[in-house]
Scaffold this motif. Sequence first.
Motif, short mmCIF file in Angstrom:
data_model
loop_
_atom_site.label_atom_id
_atom_site.label_comp_id
_atom_site.label_asym_id
_atom_site.label_seq_id
_atom_site.Cartn_x
_atom_site.Cartn_y
_atom_site.Cartn_z
N ARG A 504 0.84 -1.21 0.00
CA ARG A 504 0.00 0.00 0.00
C ARG A 504 0.87 1.26 0.00
N THR A 505 1.92 1.23 0.79
CA THR A 505 2.72 2.46 0.93
C THR A 505 3.54 2.77 -0.32
N THR A 506 3.56 1.85 -1.28
CA THR A 506 4.25 2.19 -2.54
C THR A 506 3.43 3.21 -3.33
N GLY A 507 2.14 3.28 -3.02
CA GLY A 507 1.29 4.21 -3.75
C GLY A 507 0.87 3.71 -5.12
N LYS A 508 1.30 2.53 -5.50
CA LYS A 508 0.90 1.97 -6.81
C LYS A 508 -0.46 1.29 -6.68
N PRO A 509 -1.23 1.24 -7.77
CA PRO A 509 -2.47 0.46 -7.71
C PRO A 509 -2.13 -0.99 -7.38
N PHE A 510 -2.96 -1.63 -6.57
CA PHE A 510 -2.65 -3.04 -6.28
C PHE A 510 -3.89 -3.90 -6.06
N VAL A 511 -3.70 -5.15 -6.46
CA VAL A 511 -4.75 -6.17 -6.34
C VAL A 511 -4.21 -7.24 -5.41
N VAL A 512 -5.03 -7.69 -4.47
CA VAL A 512 -4.59 -8.77 -3.58
C VAL A 512 -5.32 -10.05 -3.97
N VAL A 513 -4.55 -11.13 -4.15
CA VAL A 513 -5.14 -12.45 -4.43
C VAL A 513 -4.83 -13.31 -3.21
N CYS A 514 -5.88 -13.83 -2.59
CA CYS A 514 -5.68 -14.66 -1.40
C CYS A 514 -5.93 -16.12 -1.77
N THR A 515 -4.88 -16.91 -1.74
CA THR A 515 -4.98 -18.33 -2.12
C THR A 515 -4.90 -19.15 -0.84
N SER A 516 -6.07 -19.57 -0.38
CA SER A 516 -6.10 -20.21 0.94
C SER A 516 -7.18 -21.29 0.97
N GLY A 517 -7.17 -22.05 2.08
CA GLY A 517 -8.21 -23.06 2.25
C GLY A 517 -9.39 -22.50 3.00
N ARG A 518 -9.12 -21.46 3.76
CA ARG A 518 -10.17 -20.80 4.55
C ARG A 518 -10.36 -19.40 4.00
N PRO A 519 -11.54 -18.82 4.20
CA PRO A 519 -11.68 -17.41 3.83
C PRO A 519 -11.08 -16.56 4.94
N LEU A 520 -9.81 -16.26 4.85
CA LEU A 520 -9.13 -15.50 5.90
C LEU A 520 -9.47 -14.02 5.77
N PRO A 521 -9.53 -13.30 6.88
CA PRO A 521 -9.78 -11.86 6.77
C PRO A 521 -8.52 -11.17 6.25
N VAL A 522 -8.72 -10.27 5.31
CA VAL A 522 -7.57 -9.52 4.77
C VAL A 522 -7.93 -8.04 4.88
N PRO A 523 -7.91 -7.50 6.11
CA PRO A 523 -8.42 -6.13 6.30
C PRO A 523 -7.67 -5.09 5.48
N GLY A 524 -6.36 -5.27 5.36
CA GLY A 524 -5.57 -4.30 4.59
C GLY A 524 -6.01 -4.25 3.14
N ALA A 525 -6.42 -5.37 2.62
CA ALA A 525 -6.89 -5.41 1.23
C ALA A 525 -8.31 -4.85 1.14
N ARG A 526 -9.14 -5.22 2.11
CA ARG A 526 -10.51 -4.71 2.09
C ARG A 526 -10.51 -3.17 2.12
N ASP A 527 -9.63 -2.62 2.96
CA ASP A 527 -9.67 -1.17 3.15
C ASP A 527 -8.87 -0.38 2.11
N PHE A 528 -7.84 -1.00 1.55
CA PHE A 528 -6.95 -0.19 0.71
C PHE A 528 -6.67 -0.71 -0.69
N ALA A 529 -6.90 -2.00 -0.92
CA ALA A 529 -6.54 -2.53 -2.25
C ALA A 529 -7.57 -2.09 -3.30
N ASP A 530 -7.16 -2.12 -4.53
CA ASP A 530 -8.10 -1.81 -5.61
C ASP A 530 -9.02 -2.99 -5.87
#
Length: 741
Positions: A504-530
């Motif tokens: 996030r602090t790079t300031g570039k647009p970013f997409v988060v892909v979460c590859t997991s067995g569980r739906p883990l919370p990814v608050p940083g992505a929810r709040d800041f990712a594109d």
Amino acid sequence: MENIPLYKDASQPVEARVEDLLSRMTMEEKIGQMTQSYGGEYASEEEYVAAIRAGKIGSRIGCDTPWAGSAPVKGINVVQSNAHQKVAVEESRLGIPLINGRDIIHGHRTVAPIPLAQAASFDPEEVKASARTAAIECSAQSIHWTFAPMMDICRNPRWGRVIETLGEDPYLAEEMAVAMTQGFQGDDQTKEDCIAACAKHFAGYGYCEGGRDYDASEISRGTLHNVVLRPFKAAVTRGKISTIMTSFQDNGGTPSSSSNFLLREMLREGWGFDGFVVSDWGSIQQVELWGAAQDKKDVVRKCLLSGVNMEMINNLYPKYVAELVAEGEVPQQIVDDLVRGILRIKFRLGLFEKPYVDIEERAKDIRKPEAIAAVRKQAANCMVLAENNGILPLEGDALKGLRIALVGPMVNERRSMGGAWNTGGFTEEFTTIHEAFKEAEKKYGFKLIVHDSELWDAQVRTAAFLADMIICCVGEHCDMTGEMPSISKYRLPLGQDDLIEAVRTTGKPFVVVCTSGRPLPVPGARDFADALLYSWHGGGETARAIVDVIFGEAEPTGRFPITVPEHEGQIPIYYGRKIPGKVVECNKDRFNKERKGQLDKPWIYGSYEYFLPMYPFGYGLSYTEFALSDIKLASAEIPYGGTNKVTAVVENIGNRAGTTVVQCYLADPRCMISRPCKELIGFKKLRLEAGEKREIEFEIGEPAMGFYDENGVRHVEAGEFKIGVGFDSDVELDMSFTMAK
Ligand code: NOJ
């Protein structure tokens, strides 16, 4: 047809064949049929084969080579399976074929998405087709029986086996369990590519306390009937499932493997099940460990009386069954009935007629190109797009020369793509995310930047300088999921939230892909990712499917089959909760407003934080937008025992074709027992062209309105029912109708 015993005559009815065979069997042969062995209980293959010849083994599990000194074979040893079958069929006294079982949980050689991801597809037809492919592939390698589908309702995703479940909701689990069963078993079980399915774990394993695998559960009778048992009943009555597996756990003082209530009263007397029950691995022995029997012999007595037909792994049955019958502790009739169940399934599967695999002929059924293409499509259909500000899909001219950086611990991960229950796929046939993007680089015209450093701060810094956008690949290793690895911290593994923050602090647009067995919370992505995409452990083609989705070749059409907690302290959290007697005002808009910019002050939200998950059950975005209109109930009042109907118009209001899942929820607010605040009663997955409208309808009948009291008696009560139609479980139930007395 002269001179052959009746049981070998395929033209005779199954029941006549069962009786004829049973009448010829010695006690030792009967116990042999009740015994499943993986081979490791025997010091050598010779000893094992001798036991098969003597009729002491009725079933094999695994079908690989557990003996020291055996030639190493990757996966199933099909040649050996045929050889062992030949001993059973041609050298044992009665020639009863072995039934070979194995965990074919999500695909076989062509590895499909984990079951939780499959449930996210909300697409029973695709799930059925995927199970069919798995059955075709594993039967080509001598497997007659899979230990799937698992239909444990799970409301505690800390449990590692959440990956194998069909989620938190009984209705969704019912639909998926029936679809998988039908896929595995096919429409004619005697066909060589149809196998027996196994509903597991009966029952309540998903409620292990704290999500700690193998722990005890405390499930009330009301929850058992209305939630836990529902998919099992559907698998038996609608799916005609052949077998059931008991569960490891103790529920309220009774281990499931010796539960008369579950195995006799519910399963056989209640639902008319006539197949067979297998224990879980060593679960009979565990009845003694739970302390719910005097000794091992007492355990066997209890398990026989309650109705466990077959013991998984050769352990206690061979030691005690004959003795218990001779002493009059267990009637002979009970043992005979248990053996009948096993023989019945062997006859129904046509094993006496076709005991062997034609290895060369069936090799063509393994990893067919169309099967690989299908799991790639299925993987995309299971993915849940949780956030998107319009950045995805990456398409068009903007892509030409776009410098995309891939960072994160999942970029070069291979094995986890296949998921925790991959027992048949070869890791080297899976693609990493890095490789899949590399393959796609030319086709789409972007420029890939991957800094091959284990140190992600170096990756991020390089990306920040060089890239136009960043794809941050986080998630969990498959070894953190599956049997045993439950987690206490329900969040991304160490350092990954910090990685997202660094991105996030790079300031570039970013997409988060979460590859997991569980739906883990990814608050940083929810709040800041594109954008935030949950890809799950989506099988051997996960990485290519991620590429398909990111570049718009495929749509992520999944919806969460389980609530995604915001904090681990909320667990268990699920949409179908009871309405608390003391009402706590929980205003979502206010909560969201306060949360913005106040992330470091969790106390601000007071009690809201206990109730609001990160994402609700049923939630997921599409690449286009949909609207619902004209939502109407057919009748405001229906007669007692009648049905109702709700119709709605769905419209694709975006500018590209797309898929959505419309969901219908019901509540029965006043009842003789308290009921959930809402329950899913129907869903429709549909694809519409841009601007297209379609009318859909949901039937509201007895299955939706009925419920069980704590004694398991089914009722439908007159009075008010509330209904809501929407795109996830957050929907308001803003319509109601009455059923007259
Ligand atoms: C134990 C697991 O609980 C069960 O699900 C599985 O089918 C058996 N082992 C056989 O591998």
